[in-house]
Scaffold this active site. Structure first.
Site, short mmCIF file in Angstrom:
data_model
loop_
_atom_site.label_atom_id
_atom_site.label_comp_id
_atom_site.label_asym_id
_atom_site.label_seq_id
_atom_site.Cartn_x
_atom_site.Cartn_y
_atom_site.Cartn_z
N SER A 1 0.94 -1.30 0.00
CA SER A 1 -0.02 -0.12 0.03
C SER A 1 1.01 1.23 -0.01
O SER A 1 0.23 2.41 -0.11
CB SER A 1 -1.05 -0.03 1.17
OG SER A 1 -1.97 -0.83 1.06
N SER B 1 -6.20 3.27 3.97
CA SER B 1 -5.72 2.86 3.12
C SER B 1 -6.91 2.19 2.04
O SER B 1 -6.57 1.00 1.69
CB SER B 1 -4.65 1.73 3.56
OG SER B 1 -4.06 1.19 2.79
N LYS C 1 0.50 3.63 -2.64
CA LYS C 1 -0.83 4.50 -2.86
C LYS C 1 -0.64 5.97 -2.87
O LYS C 1 -1.08 6.87 -3.22
CB LYS C 1 -1.76 4.10 -1.47
CG LYS C 1 -2.47 2.89 -1.83
CD LYS C 1 -3.41 2.70 -0.61
CE LYS C 1 -4.60 1.50 -0.75
NZ LYS C 1 -3.85 0.43 -0.53
N LYS D 1 2.91 6.68 5.12
CA LYS D 1 1.89 5.53 4.75
C LYS D 1 2.51 4.33 4.90
O LYS D 1 3.87 3.99 4.71
CB LYS D 1 1.62 5.74 2.88
CG LYS D 1 0.63 4.62 2.62
CD LYS D 1 -0.79 5.21 2.93
CE LYS D 1 -1.80 4.12 2.74
NZ LYS D 1 -1.75 2.89 3.67
#
Length: 387
Positions: free
Chosen positions: A54, A114, A57, A221
């Site tokens: 992730s 997320s 992202k 993140k």
């Protein structure tokens, strides 16, 4: 041309303390950057393309931020949710095809929750051909333009896919771009929770383990898949210094939290910003050819401040590099050389040096003396090898 060690020790006397050891990380890949000075503090497989989970992202977010800035999206605009977007599992906002979701909520859904589904909604809205795959190709092209040469995207969310990779250096570069290019959006990354429409009580908290620890952490993140392990792209600000880091390949969320906090503490405690040179401070003299003076002083045109380990001065080497002798005339301020500093364990730094004074071209007597000296030197060397 090397600088005498005695001079170097005096120059750096204010920097001397205890040695800063290298950070030993369990991460498969790691990259730590002092963003204030651009100094790379740690590089472990930082240019190896790895599954980013992730953490990729962040690239979807960067493209979305650009679209808002350019007027192609507005924060209050409502976007439809496709069957493809709704079909995603993992971390989601629990969107369905009856929803039309505000862009601002989608951005928070990606940053804090997320949300894989939110990524796809953004991707399909901005894709050149309306598909997530088309958006991924655009992400790859945009990343290359930003200097992220070890990143290839197959989707918008980091969902496991063959060939979907990023390097830790690329993730660090992307984080820096987000922080510097979009200061109006960056505070979202420090938000601890986001309650979207009350429908996802099990997914309301930011997974970043550093937020709220009092160490200046404000982004960015986390990521986790079986192939990638546990990772984090993080950033923290203390005083006037910002540190950005990216790590991946850890065994658990707990190990990720410990490693991330340790990296932040190490980066701030074991390195300090120092003014190493002052503008106009002569560091060496360069030989001059055909001038009224035989040498000219070399000094930085501006104060030079950099990040250094809190180390012993013997661990810092320095050398003045120039092509010489310098041909007269020389004007004060002419760029003539570079001071190359090589702190132990850090990349070398190059400081431009300029002439501290003017040196006029010598007259006939000077030129005659220089030529005679050159001829005498050649005679002393003797004839060359004729073989």
């Amino acid at each position: 041309m090397s600088i005498p060690r005695i001079w170097l020790a005096a120059l750096l006397a204010s920097c001397v303390a205890v040695s800063a050891g290298a950070f030993e990380t369990s991460a498969r890949g790691a990259y730590v950057l002092d963003a204030t000075t651009g100094t790379v503090l740690l590089n472990k497989n930082a240019d190896t393309p790895l599954p980013p989970a992730s953490m990729s992202k962040l690239m979807t977010l960067y493209v979305a931020f650009e679209a808002v800035r350019d007027g192609r999206l507005s924060l209050d605009e409502r976007l439809p949710v496709s069957q493809h977007a709704m079909s995603f599992g993992g971390s989601t906002m629990f969107l369905d095809t009856t929803d039309r979701v505000r862009v601002e909520d989608l951005l928070r859904g990606i940053i804090v929750l997320s949300g894989n589904d939110a990524c796809v909604v953004i991707a399909e809205a901005l894709s050149p051909d309306g598909t997530e795959a088309g958006f991924a190709r655009y992400m790859t092209q945009r990343a290359q333009a930003l200097g992220m040469t070890n990143s290839v995207f197959r989707n918008a969310s980091g969902w496991p896919a063959e060939g979907h990779v990023m390097s830790m250096r690329d993730l660090g570069l992307l984080a820096r771009h987000i922080i510097e290019d979009f200061p109006e959006f960056y505070p979202m990354f420090a938000e601890r929770e986001f309650r979207f429409d009350g429908r996802a009580p099990s997914n309301i908290y930011n997974r970043n383990p550093l937020l709220g620890l009092g160490i200046g952490a404000d982004g960015l993140k986390t990521g986790h898949t079986q192939a990638a392990g546990y990772g984090l792209v993080g950033s923290a600000m203390q005083g006037d210094r910002r540190v950005i880091f990216a790590i991946t390949g850890l065994d658990s969320a707990a190990q990720r939290a410990r490693e991330s906090e340790a990296i932040v503490n190490w980066a701030f405690r074991q390195f300090a910003r120092k003014t190493v040179l002052r503008a106009g401070q002569e560091v060496a003299r360069a030989s001059v050819w055909m001038g009224e003076a035989d040498t000219v002083g070399l000094a930085p045109a501006e104060d030079f401040e950099t990040l250094l380990p809190v180390l012993d001065s013997e661990r810092l080497s320095a050398e003045v590099v120039y092509t010489g002798p310098v041909r007269a005339p020389v004007a004060k301020g002419d760029p003539l050389a570079e001071l190359v500093l090589a702190p132990e364990g850090l990349p070398e730094m190059r400081v431009p040096l300029v002439a501290t004074e003017a040196v006029a071209q010598g007259g006939f007597a000077t030129r005659l003396r220089m030529v005679a000296g050159e001829l005498l030197a050649r005679l002393r060397e003797g004839p060359g090898d004729a073989s």
